[in-house]
Design an enzyme around this catalytic site. Structure first.
Site, PDB file in Angstrom:
ATOM      1  N   TYR A   1       0.806  -1.246   0.000  1.00 32.53           N
ATOM      2  CA  TYR A   1       0.000   0.000   0.000  1.00 32.53           C
ATOM      3  C   TYR A   1       0.833   1.287   0.000  1.00 32.53           C
ATOM      4  O   TYR A   1       2.036   1.252   0.135  1.00 32.53           O
ATOM      5  CB  TYR A   1      -1.087  -0.005   1.068  1.00 32.53           C
ATOM      6  CG  TYR A   1      -0.727  -0.046   2.533  1.00 32.53           C
ATOM      7  CD1 TYR A   1       0.558   0.092   3.016  1.00 32.53           C
ATOM      8  CD2 TYR A   1      -1.762  -0.219   3.469  1.00 32.53           C
ATOM      9  CE1 TYR A   1       0.816   0.060   4.376  1.00 32.53           C
ATOM     10  CE2 TYR A   1      -1.516  -0.255   4.831  1.00 32.53           C
ATOM     11  CZ  TYR A   1      -0.228  -0.116   5.274  1.00 32.53           C
ATOM     12  OH  TYR A   1       0.009  -0.150   6.598  1.00 32.53           O
ATOM     13  N   GLU A   2       0.121   2.371  -0.221  1.00 35.03           N
ATOM     14  CA  GLU A   2       0.715   3.690  -0.514  1.00 35.03           C
ATOM     15  C   GLU A   2       1.695   3.595  -1.673  1.00 35.03           C
ATOM     16  O   GLU A   2       2.757   4.199  -1.681  1.00 35.03           O
ATOM     17  CB  GLU A   2       1.352   4.303   0.736  1.00 35.03           C
ATOM     18  CG  GLU A   2       0.284   4.812   1.681  1.00 35.03           C
ATOM     19  CD  GLU A   2       0.756   5.905   2.613  1.00 35.03           C
ATOM     20  OE1 GLU A   2       0.342   5.854   3.770  1.00 35.03           O
ATOM     21  OE2 GLU A   2       1.503   6.818   2.193  1.00 35.03           O
ATOM     22  N   GLY A   3       1.291   2.840  -2.686  1.00 36.66           N
ATOM     23  CA  GLY A   3       2.118   2.621  -3.869  1.00 36.66           C
ATOM     24  C   GLY A   3       2.898   1.340  -3.720  1.00 36.66           C
ATOM     25  O   GLY A   3       3.708   1.212  -2.792  1.00 36.66           O
TER      26      GLY A   3
END
Lengths: 386, 261
Positions: free
Chosen positions: A362-364
């Protein structure tokens, strides 16, 4: 390693550590099993002023920066990263307002977030817009003094629990990523509801939920920045919060290392504690070294951000990428050191391995982080050549 | 409402060292904490302030290192702290401690309620609270597990007894000692810690208090410890196994052999 934390940072770290040990550790397994949102712990963090560590004093915070926030995230993650991400996600929701909000918006929303009276959340991801954020389908259409939101956001951390949401929606689909805008949406707004709560592999104490907008009318003044700035808002926010994922990863890995050392000294095989075997010792040494390197990178990035640097996309991506890969390796090795016991839920390390996995996603995803880093490298090289 | 909370700093560990000459605890150099029962007293004081307004003053007697415990109380949210410290106070038993605290409270001036923990985990006497109330000539109730009401200059409390509980109403000013069932103490906050770090904590000496040297410290202590020792281990018992009948027969035989019956 001594990171020369200042007096306030040491106090923050110590208090977060104490809360993690006294209030979180006794309920870690229960939270992991039930998946219930840790409101009681959120209240303790709020009373301890920890929700405001990175928020300027004029909005009720302690006036610190990303570094102070990371210290809390790391200490909480060492014990339970489900709790840590619930804390951190409020910051993720608050940063768009702090960075791009006008004075009125900041005054209206930030003090309650700083005091932990309200949690915030950030809503970018959709079913068809993950790594490809330009695929956003949620729309915001101006209608008089209101924007009308329609669409569904997916996998929103703190979804349903938070009071304040920063939502990215398309105001002009034809313009692609330049047609996205950021909005503040309050829980309870008619037309704004919550979909299913996800049943996750790890970070199970945290809430991950769909946000459903169906002709949801929000006041025009809830637009953050200008129309079309949505992607800049999202990217600048993520640049600032990715080191937080790094800190989460460092915390998880640190927790796993400590458990592995403890276990290796207690577990006896072939008539001696397994910590006396070089095979185990070298694993522990590698784990500790990787963690320290990850921590150093994460802290250095946080300090760079807090120094007022303009562009830190590359460093921020590196910190997230490196630390999360370290967390995955270290927690996998911790399970290995525990052997069969490590695979059992009765022992703490299998949860850490499950929790570590999400930090690579997550968050890229870490693949996207590599894209960001490579792009910056090429840009830097090209600009030097000119 | 003006609240005074009396706290004691105690050694963090059970491995306490004893001064062989005076048979009292050596406190210097041992990691110290606020007596756990006193944390409930502080918390209750803070809750009363939140409900009724007023101030919470934390008071302690002891060596200078007690300042750390007072700062911790301030970081939890107490308004003021005072330390009573003087060589003349050293080696005090419960009576001399209560006397010294009473002089400190007289110097603080007016108050509505004094709260103490039910006892300290090192001495375990549970005497200082009641003695202090007697010296101040105010009513006191021990082992309070709940405060029901404070109104019209009176306080209504629930006190734990071995059989159950008693509900008691008495006039203020007064003193209560509290048990751990009364609340869950809060942790300090960062803002509280920062405030506590900067706070000035007055230290009052025997001279400041005008204490009678015959009543303080080791000199003013009618009780003293003559010997500190670990009780000798008694011989282990014997457990009979087998059928009940066999066991009874064995027991009777043994009682006869040892001439107990």
């Amino acid at each position: 390693m001594d990171y020369f934390l200042n007096e306030v940072q040491l106090e923050i770290k110590e208090l977060a550590h104490r809360i993690a040990e006294e209030k979180v550790r006794p309920v870690v397994r229960e939270l992991d099993e039930s998946g219930e949102f840790p409101w009681e712990i959120m209240k303790v963090l709020a009373d301890a002023d920890l929700f405001g560590v990175y928020i300027p004093e004029e909005y009720g915070g302690l006036g610190g920066g990303v570094m102070e926030q990371l210290l809390v995230v790391e200490e909480l993650s060492r014990v339970c990263s489900g709790v840590a991400v619930s804390y951190a996600a409020s910051g993720l929701g608050a940063f768009p307002i702090l960075l791009f909000g006008n004075e009125e918006q900041k005054q209206k929303y930030i003090p309650d977030i700083a005091a932990g009276k309200k949690l915030a959340a950030f809503a970018l991801t959709e079913a068809n817009a993950g790594s490809d954020a330009a695929g956003i389908e949620t729309t915001a259409t101006l209608d008089g003094d209101y924007y009308v939101l329609n669409g569904t956001k997916q996998w929103i951390t703190n979804g349903g629990e938070a009071e304040v949401y920063t939502v990215i929606a398309m105001t002009d689909k034809k313009k692609g990523s330049r047609g996205a805008s950021a909005f503040i949406v309050e829980k309870g707004t008619p037309g704004f509801s919550f979909g299913k709560k996800e049943d996750k592999m790890g970070i199970r104490a945290s809430a991950t939920r769909e946000l459903i907008f169906s002709d949801c009318r929000i006041p025009r003044e809830n637009l953050l920045g200008r129309e079309g700035m949505g992607f800049i808002v999202a990217m600048k926010t993520l640049d600032r919060t990715r080191p937080g994922i790094g800190a989460q990863a460092v915390g998880i890995a640190q927790g796993a290392l400590e458990e592995a050392i403890k276990y290796s000294r207690e577990r006896v095989q072939f008539g001696q504690p397994i910590s006396s075997f070089q095979a185990i010792q070298h694993m522990l040494a590698d784990m500790a070294t990787q963690i320290e390197a990850a921590r150093a990178l994460v802290y250095a990035t946080a300090r760079m951000i807090d120094s007022g640097a303009k562009d830190f996309s590359k460093e921020s991506a590196m910190a997230k990428l490196f630390a999360s890969d370290v967390a995955m390796r270290v927690t996998t090795d911790a399970v290995q050191i525990f052997g069969g016991y490590g695979y059992m839920k009765e022992y703490p390390v299998e949860k850490m391995m499950r929790d570590a996995k999400i930090t690579q996603i997550y968050e890229g995803t870490n693949q996207i982080q590599r894209n960001v880093i490579a792009l910056e490298l090429i840009k830097e090289y090209a600009s030097k050549k000119k | 409402m003006k609240i005074i909370v009396c706290i004691k700093q105690v050694p963090d560990t059970t491995e306490v060292k004893i001064n062989k000459e005076t048979n009292t605890l050596i406190r210097e150099g041992v990691a110290s904490v606020i007596n756990p029962f006193d944390l409930y007293a502080i918390e209750e004081g803070l809750r009363l302030r939140e409900a009724h307004g007023g101030t919470v003053t934390v008071l302690s007697m002891g060596p200078m290192q007690v300042i750390d415990s007072l700062r911790e109380a301030l970081s939890m949210g107490a308004d003021e702290a005072v330390l009573l410290s003087d060589r003349a106070f050293a080696g005090a038993d419960t009576l001399a401690t209560a006397y010294t605290l009473s002089k400190g409270i007289e110097k603080i001036g007016s108050y509505d309620l004094i709260i103490c923990g039910k006892q300290a985990i090192d001495g375990d006497t549970a005497q200082v609270g009641p003695e202090l109330a007697e010296m101040l000539e105010i009513p006191h109730v021990t082992y309070v597990r709940r405060i029901h009401e404070i109104a019209g200059g009176q306080i209504t409390v629930e006190r734990m007894t071995e059989e159950g509980s008693e509900k008691i109403r008495f006039p203020l000013p007064g003193l209560i000692t509290v048990v751990k069932e009364i609340n869950e103490p809060r942790l300090p906050s960062i803002k509280g810690k920062m405030r506590a770090k900067k706070a000035e904590i007055p230290v009052w000496s025997a001279g400041d208090l005008g204490t009678d040297p015959e009543k303080t410290g080791l000199k003013g202590s009618p009780t003293w410890v003559t010997k500190v020792f670990t009780p000798e281990q008694k011989g282990g018992g014997e457990i009979f196994e087998g059928e009940v009948g066999e066991q009874v027969a064995k027991l009777v035989r043994m009682l006869r052999e040892t001439k107990i019956v």
